[in-house]
Design a protein around this motif. Structure first.
Motif, PDB file in Angstrom:
ATOM      1  N   PRO A 228       0.821  -1.210   0.000  1.00  0.00           N
ATOM      2  CA  PRO A 228       0.000   0.000   0.000  1.00  0.00           C
ATOM      3  C   PRO A 228       0.859   1.266   0.000  1.00  0.00           C
ATOM      4  CG  PRO A 228      -0.297  -1.265   2.038  1.00  0.00           C
ATOM      5  CD  PRO A 228       0.707  -1.991   1.224  1.00  0.00           C
ATOM      6  N   LEU A 229       0.330   2.310  -0.550  1.00  0.00           N
ATOM      7  CA  LEU A 229       1.033   3.588  -0.539  1.00  0.00           C
ATOM      8  C   LEU A 229       0.957   4.119   0.894  1.00  0.00           C
ATOM      9  CD1 LEU A 229       2.070   5.610  -2.864  1.00  0.00           C
ATOM     10  CD2 LEU A 229      -0.034   6.835  -2.373  1.00  0.00           C
ATOM     11  N   ARG A 230       2.102   4.408   1.495  1.00  0.00           N
ATOM     12  CA  ARG A 230       2.064   4.771   2.923  1.00  0.00           C
ATOM     13  C   ARG A 230       1.735   6.238   3.129  1.00  0.00           C
ATOM     14  NH1 ARG A 230       5.803   0.877   2.567  1.00  0.00           N
ATOM     15  NH2 ARG A 230       5.188  -1.028   3.627  1.00  0.00           N
ATOM     16  N   SER A 231       2.158   7.045   2.168  1.00  0.00           N
ATOM     17  CA  SER A 231       1.924   8.475   2.365  1.00  0.00           C
ATOM     18  C   SER A 231       1.630   9.139   1.026  1.00  0.00           C
ATOM     19  CB  SER A 231       3.198   9.090   2.986  1.00  0.00           C
ATOM     20  OG  SER A 231       3.262  10.444   2.675  1.00  0.00           O
ATOM     21  N   LEU A 232       0.824  10.175   1.091  1.00  0.00           N
ATOM     22  CA  LEU A 232       0.497  10.874  -0.158  1.00  0.00           C
ATOM     23  C   LEU A 232       1.728  11.562  -0.746  1.00  0.00           C
ATOM     24  CD1 LEU A 232      -3.032  12.396   0.515  1.00  0.00           C
ATOM     25  CD2 LEU A 232      -2.428  10.509  -0.990  1.00  0.00           C
ATOM     26  N   SER A 233       2.764  11.730   0.084  1.00  0.00           N
ATOM     27  CA  SER A 233       3.979  12.341  -0.465  1.00  0.00           C
ATOM     28  C   SER A 233       4.707  11.359  -1.394  1.00  0.00           C
ATOM     29  CB  SER A 233       4.904  12.814   0.666  1.00  0.00           C
ATOM     30  OG  SER A 233       5.256  11.699   1.454  1.00  0.00           O
ATOM     31  N   ASP A 234       4.274  10.060  -1.384  1.00  0.00           N
ATOM     32  CA  ASP A 234       4.889   9.077  -2.294  1.00  0.00           C
ATOM     33  C   ASP A 234       4.188   9.010  -3.651  1.00  0.00           C
ATOM     34  OD1 ASP A 234       6.651   8.439  -0.316  1.00  0.00           O
ATOM     35  OD2 ASP A 234       5.509   6.693   0.409  1.00  0.00           O
ATOM     36  N   VAL A 235       3.146   9.793  -3.815  1.00  0.00           N
ATOM     37  CA  VAL A 235       2.448   9.801  -5.109  1.00  0.00           C
ATOM     38  C   VAL A 235       3.403  10.284  -6.193  1.00  0.00           C
ATOM     39  CG1 VAL A 235       0.655  11.034  -6.420  1.00  0.00           C
ATOM     40  CG2 VAL A 235       0.128  10.099  -4.182  1.00  0.00           C
ATOM     41  N   SER A 245     -16.163   9.236  -3.119  1.00  0.00           N
ATOM     42  CA  SER A 245     -17.126  10.343  -3.131  1.00  0.00           C
ATOM     43  C   SER A 245     -16.450  11.594  -3.657  1.00  0.00           C
ATOM     44  CB  SER A 245     -17.653  10.612  -1.720  1.00  0.00           C
ATOM     45  OG  SER A 245     -16.633  11.243  -0.961  1.00  0.00           O
ATOM     46  N   ARG A 246     -17.277  12.512  -4.115  1.00  0.00           N
ATOM     47  CA  ARG A 246     -16.759  13.757  -4.673  1.00  0.00           C
ATOM     48  C   ARG A 246     -16.018  14.548  -3.594  1.00  0.00           C
ATOM     49  NH1 ARG A 246     -20.993  17.610  -7.628  1.00  0.00           N
ATOM     50  NH2 ARG A 246     -22.068  15.637  -7.635  1.00  0.00           N
ATOM     51  N   ARG A 247     -16.581  14.469  -2.372  1.00  0.00           N
ATOM     52  CA  ARG A 247     -15.956  15.217  -1.277  1.00  0.00           C
ATOM     53  C   ARG A 247     -14.525  14.712  -1.026  1.00  0.00           C
ATOM     54  NH1 ARG A 247     -18.079  15.018   4.728  1.00  0.00           N
ATOM     55  NH2 ARG A 247     -20.067  15.629   3.880  1.00  0.00           N
ATOM     56  N   ASP A 248     -14.356  13.355  -1.069  1.00  0.00           N
ATOM     57  CA  ASP A 248     -13.017  12.770  -0.886  1.00  0.00           C
ATOM     58  C   ASP A 248     -12.077  13.195  -2.005  1.00  0.00           C
ATOM     59  OD1 ASP A 248     -13.712  11.532   1.391  1.00  0.00           O
ATOM     60  OD2 ASP A 248     -13.932   9.522   0.536  1.00  0.00           O
ATOM     61  N   ILE A 249     -12.613  13.272  -3.200  1.00  0.00           N
ATOM     62  CA  ILE A 249     -11.778  13.675  -4.341  1.00  0.00           C
ATOM     63  C   ILE A 249     -11.145  15.029  -4.050  1.00  0.00           C
ATOM     64  CG2 ILE A 249     -11.853  14.504  -6.732  1.00  0.00           C
ATOM     65  CD1 ILE A 249     -13.915  12.391  -7.348  1.00  0.00           C
ATOM     66  N   TYR A 250     -11.991  15.991  -3.657  1.00  0.00           N
ATOM     67  CA  TYR A 250     -11.471  17.348  -3.445  1.00  0.00           C
ATOM     68  C   TYR A 250     -10.581  17.430  -2.197  1.00  0.00           C
ATOM     69  CZ  TYR A 250     -13.985  19.093  -7.427  1.00  0.00           C
ATOM     70  OH  TYR A 250     -14.390  19.319  -8.728  1.00  0.00           O
ATOM     71  N   LYS A 251     -10.919  16.605  -1.181  1.00  0.00           N
ATOM     72  CA  LYS A 251     -10.094  16.593   0.037  1.00  0.00           C
ATOM     73  C   LYS A 251      -8.685  16.102  -0.294  1.00  0.00           C
ATOM     74  CE  LYS A 251     -11.537  14.229   3.709  1.00  0.00           C
ATOM     75  NZ  LYS A 251     -12.603  13.635   4.512  1.00  0.00           N
ATOM     76  N   LEU A 252      -8.619  15.004  -1.070  1.00  0.00           N
ATOM     77  CA  LEU A 252      -7.309  14.435  -1.423  1.00  0.00           C
ATOM     78  C   LEU A 252      -6.528  15.358  -2.349  1.00  0.00           C
ATOM     79  CD1 LEU A 252      -8.032  10.651  -1.880  1.00  0.00           C
ATOM     80  CD2 LEU A 252      -6.276  11.652  -0.448  1.00  0.00           C
ATOM     81  N   LYS A 253      -7.246  15.965  -3.267  1.00  0.00           N
ATOM     82  CA  LYS A 253      -6.594  16.906  -4.200  1.00  0.00           C
ATOM     83  C   LYS A 253      -5.872  17.994  -3.411  1.00  0.00           C
ATOM     84  CE  LYS A 253      -8.071  20.539  -7.457  1.00  0.00           C
ATOM     85  NZ  LYS A 253      -7.050  20.559  -8.490  1.00  0.00           N
ATOM     86  N   LYS A 254      -6.600  18.527  -2.414  1.00  0.00           N
ATOM     87  CA  LYS A 254      -6.046  19.599  -1.592  1.00  0.00           C
ATOM     88  C   LYS A 254      -4.790  19.119  -0.858  1.00  0.00           C
ATOM     89  CE  LYS A 254      -8.898  23.089   0.582  1.00  0.00           C
ATOM     90  NZ  LYS A 254      -9.994  23.211   1.516  1.00  0.00           N
ATOM     91  N   ARG A 255      -4.911  17.900  -0.281  1.00  0.00           N
ATOM     92  CA  ARG A 255      -3.774  17.368   0.497  1.00  0.00           C
ATOM     93  C   ARG A 255      -2.550  17.148  -0.383  1.00  0.00           C
ATOM     94  NH1 ARG A 255      -5.683  12.277   3.745  1.00  0.00           N
ATOM     95  NH2 ARG A 255      -3.446  12.029   3.995  1.00  0.00           N
ATOM     96  N   ARG A 258      -1.038  20.418  -1.456  1.00  0.00           N
ATOM     97  CA  ARG A 258      -0.395  21.114  -0.340  1.00  0.00           C
ATOM     98  C   ARG A 258       1.082  20.712  -0.215  1.00  0.00           C
ATOM     99  NH1 ARG A 258      -3.265  19.586   4.488  1.00  0.00           N
ATOM    100  NH2 ARG A 258      -5.133  20.428   3.580  1.00  0.00           N
ATOM    101  N   GLU A 259       1.371  19.466  -0.610  1.00  0.00           N
ATOM    102  CA  GLU A 259       2.775  18.996  -0.575  1.00  0.00           C
ATOM    103  C   GLU A 259       3.638  19.810  -1.545  1.00  0.00           C
ATOM    104  OE1 GLU A 259       4.161  16.071   0.929  1.00  0.00           O
ATOM    105  OE2 GLU A 259       2.337  15.710   2.077  1.00  0.00           O
ATOM    106  N   GLY A 260       2.989  20.393  -2.551  1.00  0.00           N
ATOM    107  CA  GLY A 260       3.700  21.277  -3.481  1.00  0.00           C
ATOM    108  C   GLY A 260       4.421  20.561  -4.617  1.00  0.00           C
ATOM    109  N   LYS A 261       4.326  19.210  -4.670  1.00  0.00           N
ATOM    110  CA  LYS A 261       5.068  18.499  -5.720  1.00  0.00           C
ATOM    111  C   LYS A 261       4.235  18.301  -6.990  1.00  0.00           C
ATOM    112  CE  LYS A 261       6.641  14.982  -3.051  1.00  0.00           C
ATOM    113  NZ  LYS A 261       7.214  13.699  -2.774  1.00  0.00           N
ATOM    114  N   HIS A 262       2.911  18.237  -6.799  1.00  0.00           N
ATOM    115  CA  HIS A 262       2.055  17.881  -7.938  1.00  0.00           C
ATOM    116  C   HIS A 262       0.804  18.759  -8.010  1.00  0.00           C
ATOM    117  CE1 HIS A 262       4.377  14.212  -8.206  1.00  0.00           C
ATOM    118  NE2 HIS A 262       4.055  13.915  -6.949  1.00  0.00           N
TER     119      HIS A 262
END
Ligand SMILES: Nc1ncnc2c1ncn2[C@@H]1O[C@H](COP(=O)(O)OP(=O)(O)OP(=O)(O)O)[C@@H](O)[C@H]1O
Length: 307
Positions: A228-235, A245-255, A258-262
């Motif tokens: 499994p991917l351990r952290s969103l910084s590994d994307v 859900s749409r709400r999760d989509i936007y929540k993850l997009k923001k997160r 925020r890392e600033g890489k993508h």
């Protein structure tokens, strides 16, 4: 609805059917019953009245006979089956594109929109007809439609019905059956899941069409990650994340952003087709709802990510 009505009114109905419905009887029901009886009588006498009318229109047991124009043809039916992203539709569309006239029927507005775009780009004028829009192109002999909009009164050289396994869908299956039985085309290409083959063969045994089944293999492998991917910084660039859900989509997009890489593209069910294709899929990461994940492979050859 009908069974509820009958259950609620079974005594009354029994009296009505035996002709004994004069006394304690709900006027509302009486009115409905009389209308219904009148309509049935009209339909029945209509179906018996004309010598030229060969079919009894109260007989619902032979739906293939409702489409005489298609029955007059001996259609060549090609059944393209295989897993998703195996090139079934691509092959069928090549035939459609090279035919003098034709129709593409798909389950979704986005698919019809993509086919119309592809044909018009290849200088094959193609109308787009869906429940929401009608875009007519001058000189078009081709149509890309959502399956409910399929015209079964026209004559085509070639027709494509995509996702034909939806014949079994409880809410929209009737539209696929209607298109399968009713489209009057010399060549009919059906694309879909191999599980639908026996049912389609059985249906087409009745219509007497000629059928050829072509099996396909997946073009690019779909491999789940071992861990499994351990952290969103590994994307990584080109990854796709599927959420529920749409709400999760936007929540993850923001997160992720925020890392600033993508930067992230966003795709989900209710986005209009034009907006979906405007999303830059070359961006770092795209997200979509599970309900729309079927679009993942045609539009975005991305690496699979699980969280
Ligand atoms: N021979 C080919 N040459 C170039 N591109 C192809 C070829 N076959 C398929 N593709 C491309 O691969 C992608 C998937 O193909 P296609 O939509 O035909 O798959 P499919 O089996 O119909 O998938 P699904 O079951 O999801 O509808 C499309 O973008 C298509 O243009």
């Amino acid at each position: 609805m009908a069974s509820f009505f009958i259950r609620r009114n079974s005594n009354v109905l029994a009296r009505a059917l035996t002709g004994n419905y004069k006394e304690p009887f709900c006027p509302h029901f009486q009115f409905k019953f009389e209308c219904f009886g009148g309509a049935l009588n009209r339909v029945h006498s209509y179906s018996r009245s004309s010598g030229s009318m060969r079919n009894d229109i109260t007989d619902l047991t032979c739906p293939h006979t409702w489409y005489p124009q298609a029955r007059r043809k001996r259609r060549r039916v090609f059944l393209h089956v295989g897993p998703t992203n195996s090139g079934k539709t691509h092959q069928a569309l090549k035939q459609l594109q090279s035919s003098a006239s034709g129709i593409y029927c798909g389950p979704l507005r986005l698919l019809a929109w993509e086919v119309a775009k592809r044909l018009n780009k290849a200088n094959v004028p193609c109308d787009l007809i869906t429940g929401q829009e009608r875009e007519e192109v001058e000189g078009a002999n081709h149509k890309a439609v959502t399956v409910e909009m399929a015209d079964v009164s026209a004559d085509y050289k070639c027709a494509v019905i995509d996702e034909i396994q939806m014949l079994g869908c409880t809410t929209r299956g009737y539209s696929f059956t209607r298109a399968l039985l009713g489209i009057a085309a010399d060549e009919l290409h059906l694309c879909g899941d191999p599980a639908a083959v026996p049912l389609i063969q059985e249906i087409l045994d009745v219509t007497g069409d000629e059928i050829e089944v072509q099996y396909y293999e997946r073009l690019s492998p779909l491999v789940p990650m071992k861990f499994p991917l351990r952290s969103l910084s590994d994307v990584k660039n080109g990854d796709c994340i599927v959420t529920f859900s749409r709400r999760d989509i936007y929540k993850l997009k923001k997160r992720i952003e925020r890392e600033g890489k993508h930067l992230c593209s966003v795709v989900y069910g209710s986005l209009p087709p034009e907006t979906r294709t405007r999303q830059d899929c070359r961006q770092a990461c795209s997200m979509m709802q599970v309900a729309s994940w079927m679009f993942l492979w045609p539009v975005m050859p991305l690496e699979w990510v699980s969280i």
